[in-house]
Write a protein that holds these residues in place. Structure first.
Motif, PDB file in Angstrom:
ATOM      1  N   ASN A 127       1.272  13.010  -1.488  1.00  0.00           N
ATOM      2  CA  ASN A 127       0.440  12.336  -2.493  1.00  0.00           C
ATOM      3  C   ASN A 127      -0.040  10.987  -1.980  1.00  0.00           C
ATOM      4  O   ASN A 127      -1.177  10.573  -2.260  1.00  0.00           O
ATOM      5  CB  ASN A 127       1.226  12.160  -3.795  1.00  0.00           C
ATOM      6  CG  ASN A 127       1.453  13.477  -4.518  1.00  0.00           C
ATOM      7  OD1 ASN A 127       0.690  14.423  -4.349  1.00  0.00           O
ATOM      8  ND2 ASN A 127       2.514  13.549  -5.307  1.00  0.00           N
TER       9      ASN A 127
ATOM     10  N   VAL B 113       0.828  -1.209   0.000  1.00  0.00           N
ATOM     11  CA  VAL B 113       0.000   0.000   0.000  1.00  0.00           C
ATOM     12  C   VAL B 113       0.864   1.261   0.000  1.00  0.00           C
ATOM     13  O   VAL B 113       0.549   2.250  -0.676  1.00  0.00           O
ATOM     14  CB  VAL B 113      -0.950  -0.002   1.219  1.00  0.00           C
ATOM     15  CG1 VAL B 113      -1.599   1.366   1.417  1.00  0.00           C
ATOM     16  CG2 VAL B 113      -2.034  -1.060   1.043  1.00  0.00           C
TER      17      VAL B 113
ATOM     18  N   ASP C 172      -3.928   9.862  -1.568  1.00  0.00           N
ATOM     19  CA  ASP C 172      -4.457   8.636  -2.173  1.00  0.00           C
ATOM     20  C   ASP C 172      -5.149   7.758  -1.134  1.00  0.00           C
ATOM     21  O   ASP C 172      -6.224   7.195  -1.393  1.00  0.00           O
ATOM     22  CB  ASP C 172      -3.319   7.845  -2.834  1.00  0.00           C
ATOM     23  CG  ASP C 172      -2.759   8.544  -4.065  1.00  0.00           C
ATOM     24  OD1 ASP C 172      -3.457   9.422  -4.611  1.00  0.00           O
ATOM     25  OD2 ASP C 172      -1.634   8.215  -4.472  1.00  0.00           O
ATOM     26  N   LEU C 173      -4.544   7.651   0.046  1.00  0.00           N
ATOM     27  CA  LEU C 173      -5.134   6.829   1.106  1.00  0.00           C
ATOM     28  C   LEU C 173      -6.479   7.392   1.547  1.00  0.00           C
ATOM     29  O   LEU C 173      -7.426   6.645   1.792  1.00  0.00           O
ATOM     30  CB  LEU C 173      -4.177   6.754   2.298  1.00  0.00           C
ATOM     31  CG  LEU C 173      -2.878   5.964   2.078  1.00  0.00           C
ATOM     32  CD1 LEU C 173      -1.946   6.140   3.264  1.00  0.00           C
ATOM     33  CD2 LEU C 173      -3.194   4.488   1.873  1.00  0.00           C
ATOM     34  N   GLN C 174      -6.560   8.722   1.633  1.00  0.00           N
ATOM     35  CA  GLN C 174      -7.826   9.321   2.044  1.00  0.00           C
ATOM     36  C   GLN C 174      -8.906   9.091   0.992  1.00  0.00           C
ATOM     37  O   GLN C 174     -10.050   8.764   1.322  1.00  0.00           O
ATOM     38  CB  GLN C 174      -7.643  10.813   2.289  1.00  0.00           C
ATOM     39  CG  GLN C 174      -8.902  11.488   2.824  1.00  0.00           C
ATOM     40  CD  GLN C 174      -8.655  12.943   3.134  1.00  0.00           C
ATOM     41  OE1 GLN C 174      -8.187  13.686   2.288  1.00  0.00           O
ATOM     42  NE2 GLN C 174      -8.970  13.351   4.344  1.00  0.00           N
ATOM     43  N   ARG C 175      -8.541   9.237  -0.254  1.00  0.00           N
ATOM     44  CA  ARG C 175      -9.517   9.058  -1.335  1.00  0.00           C
ATOM     45  C   ARG C 175      -9.990   7.603  -1.423  1.00  0.00           C
ATOM     46  O   ARG C 175     -11.172   7.343  -1.637  1.00  0.00           O
ATOM     47  CB  ARG C 175      -8.889   9.500  -2.654  1.00  0.00           C
ATOM     48  CG  ARG C 175      -9.842   9.438  -3.845  1.00  0.00           C
ATOM     49  CD  ARG C 175      -9.238  10.057  -5.077  1.00  0.00           C
ATOM     50  NE  ARG C 175      -7.982   9.417  -5.453  1.00  0.00           N
ATOM     51  CZ  ARG C 175      -6.789   9.957  -5.290  1.00  0.00           C
ATOM     52  NH1 ARG C 175      -6.667  11.158  -4.743  1.00  0.00           N
ATOM     53  NH2 ARG C 175      -5.693   9.318  -5.662  1.00  0.00           N
ATOM     54  N   GLU C 176      -9.082   6.658  -1.249  1.00  0.00           N
ATOM     55  CA  GLU C 176      -9.414   5.241  -1.416  1.00  0.00           C
ATOM     56  C   GLU C 176     -10.067   4.640  -0.178  1.00  0.00           C
ATOM     57  O   GLU C 176     -10.911   3.748  -0.294  1.00  0.00           O
ATOM     58  CB  GLU C 176      -8.148   4.456  -1.760  1.00  0.00           C
ATOM     59  CG  GLU C 176      -7.534   4.843  -3.104  1.00  0.00           C
ATOM     60  CD  GLU C 176      -6.128   4.275  -3.277  1.00  0.00           C
ATOM     61  OE1 GLU C 176      -5.688   3.518  -2.383  1.00  0.00           O
ATOM     62  OE2 GLU C 176      -5.491   4.593  -4.301  1.00  0.00           O
ATOM     63  N   ARG C 177      -9.692   5.109   1.009  1.00  0.00           N
ATOM     64  CA  ARG C 177     -10.150   4.473   2.243  1.00  0.00           C
ATOM     65  C   ARG C 177     -11.062   5.339   3.085  1.00  0.00           C
ATOM     66  O   ARG C 177     -11.612   4.878   4.088  1.00  0.00           O
ATOM     67  CB  ARG C 177      -8.937   4.046   3.080  1.00  0.00           C
ATOM     68  CG  ARG C 177      -8.050   3.027   2.367  1.00  0.00           C
ATOM     69  CD  ARG C 177      -6.792   2.727   3.148  1.00  0.00           C
ATOM     70  NE  ARG C 177      -6.007   1.714   2.457  1.00  0.00           N
ATOM     71  CZ  ARG C 177      -5.647   0.545   2.988  1.00  0.00           C
ATOM     72  NH1 ARG C 177      -6.021   0.236   4.221  1.00  0.00           N
ATOM     73  NH2 ARG C 177      -4.926  -0.319   2.292  1.00  0.00           N
ATOM     74  N   GLY C 178     -11.216   6.619   2.726  1.00  0.00           N
ATOM     75  CA  GLY C 178     -12.115   7.495   3.472  1.00  0.00           C
ATOM     76  C   GLY C 178     -11.643   7.834   4.865  1.00  0.00           C
ATOM     77  O   GLY C 178     -12.460   8.103   5.749  1.00  0.00           O
TER      78      GLY C 178
ATOM     79  N   ASP D  90      -6.725  -0.394  10.238  1.00  0.00           N
ATOM     80  CA  ASP D  90      -7.814   0.231   9.482  1.00  0.00           C
ATOM     81  C   ASP D  90      -8.508   1.327  10.287  1.00  0.00           C
ATOM     82  O   ASP D  90      -9.714   1.267  10.549  1.00  0.00           O
ATOM     83  CB  ASP D  90      -8.851  -0.819   9.046  1.00  0.00           C
ATOM     84  CG  ASP D  90      -8.354  -1.650   7.877  1.00  0.00           C
ATOM     85  OD1 ASP D  90      -7.633  -1.103   7.033  1.00  0.00           O
ATOM     86  OD2 ASP D  90      -8.691  -2.854   7.834  1.00  0.00           O
TER      87      ASP D  90
END
Length: 325
Positions: free
Chosen positions: A196, A141, A200-206, A173
């Motif tokens: 970045n 990840v 990406d983590l925020q966009r994919e995992r909320g 998680d």
């Protein structure tokens, strides 16, 4: 609008100053002095201010790494400041931290695999084989392969160590991550890679982030909401666009004036603050910023301003300053 994940109400953290023969408390250092903030699920709250203003202490108090002196921290409506150690354990899984120093926050005696597996072992998640698989997944990840598993922190660069710290924060998680100046110790090129990755983590995992930094350009890049902190208090907060487009508090304006302009043909009028930041052990009466404020009035020296929305400001943009009364 997203649901509210985190609510902080009148949070305080005072550290006693002891002295004398019996080590009695002689004074209090008011590191965090009545902070209110709200974070929506899936958003980033950027917290900015000078060194020593209480940003890191606030983040640690929210996570109960420091027990607050007063106030409330509500995670999904539950006040975690009232929970004992056992009752707090399920909430520990939902709240994690990325530390400022990616070397000091990793044990030099543990391999990467041992570091990433520790939270899984502590919370007894999955079978041993599932935990090993989870460790490999976490490295993927954050852009690091299985070759890192049996290596030690000193074998990595600063950016790689920070990626390991991010992987550790993701192990359980979490819903909330407090990122305490996660890029301040890194080179500029490495900073962009880590920022970045966080986006990406925020966009994919909320995941929701409380992102602490003193670099206003970084805060602008990552944040939905911005809070400006001075001497243990929030003096201005609002959406990132509102605060950066139209700062209201004199302290915020001074911080904004220090941001470099990436254009040699354009100038910027710099606001230079006089004097030093007062000691949180003995804060000034009235507005905490008045000894350094170029627009201070007599009222500022005796009356503490409260956060409120100035006339014409957008909803949610609040400032604690008598200039807007």
């Amino acid at each position: 609008m997203s649901d509210v994940l985190l609510q902080v109400r009148e949070l305080k953290k005072y550290f006693p100053v002891r002295g004398g023969l019996f080590r009695r408390t002689q004074a209090q250092v008011r590191a965090v002095d009545g902070v209110d903030l709200e974070l929506q699920a899936g958003q980033t709250y950027g917290l900015v201010g000078e060194s020593g203003c209480g940003k890191s202490t606030l983040g640690r108090a929210i996570l109960r790494l420091h027990d607050p002196t007063g106030g409330q921290v509500l995670l999904d409506g539950t006040d975690i400041t009232q929970l004992d150690r056992q009752a707090l354990m399920p909430y520990r899984r939902r709240m994690q931290m990325i530390f400022q120093d990616p070397y000091a926050s990793l044990s030099p005696r543990r391999t990467v695999a041992q570091t990433l597996r520790e939270p899984l072992d502590l919370h007894r998640i999955g079978t041993p084989a599932e935990r090993d698989e989870r460790v490999r997944e976490l490295l993927d990840v954050v852009g690091m392969g299985p070759r890192a598993l049996n290596r030690y922190p000193h074998e990595f660069s600063g950016g790689q160590r920070q990626r390991i710290g991010i992987a550790r924060a993701l192990a359980l998680d979490p819903s909330l991550i407090v990122a305490d100046e996660p890029v301040s110790a890194l080179d500029v090129s490495v900073q962009s890679q880590v920022l970045n990755l966080v986006a990406d983590l925020q966009r994919e995992r909320g995941i929701s982030f409380l992102f602490i930094a003193h670099d206003l350009a970084v805060i602008q890049h990552v944040s939905n909401v911005v809070g400006v902190m001075y001497l243990g208090k929030i003096v201005e907060s609002g959406s990132a666009s509102a605060v950066y487009r139209g700062p209201k508090h004199p302290y915020t304006k001074a911080l904004m004036s220090a941001i470099p302009v990436p254009d040699p043909t354009r100038g910027r009028s710099r606001i230079v603050l006089e004097g030093d930041v007062p000691s949180p052990r003995n804060p000034p009466p009235g507005c905490p910023f008045h000894p350094r404020c170029p627009q201070a009035m007599d009222r500022c020296r005796s009356e503490v301003p409260v956060l409120k929305r100035p006339a014409g400001a957008e909803t949610g943009h609040v400032v604690s300053c008598h200039l807007y009364d």
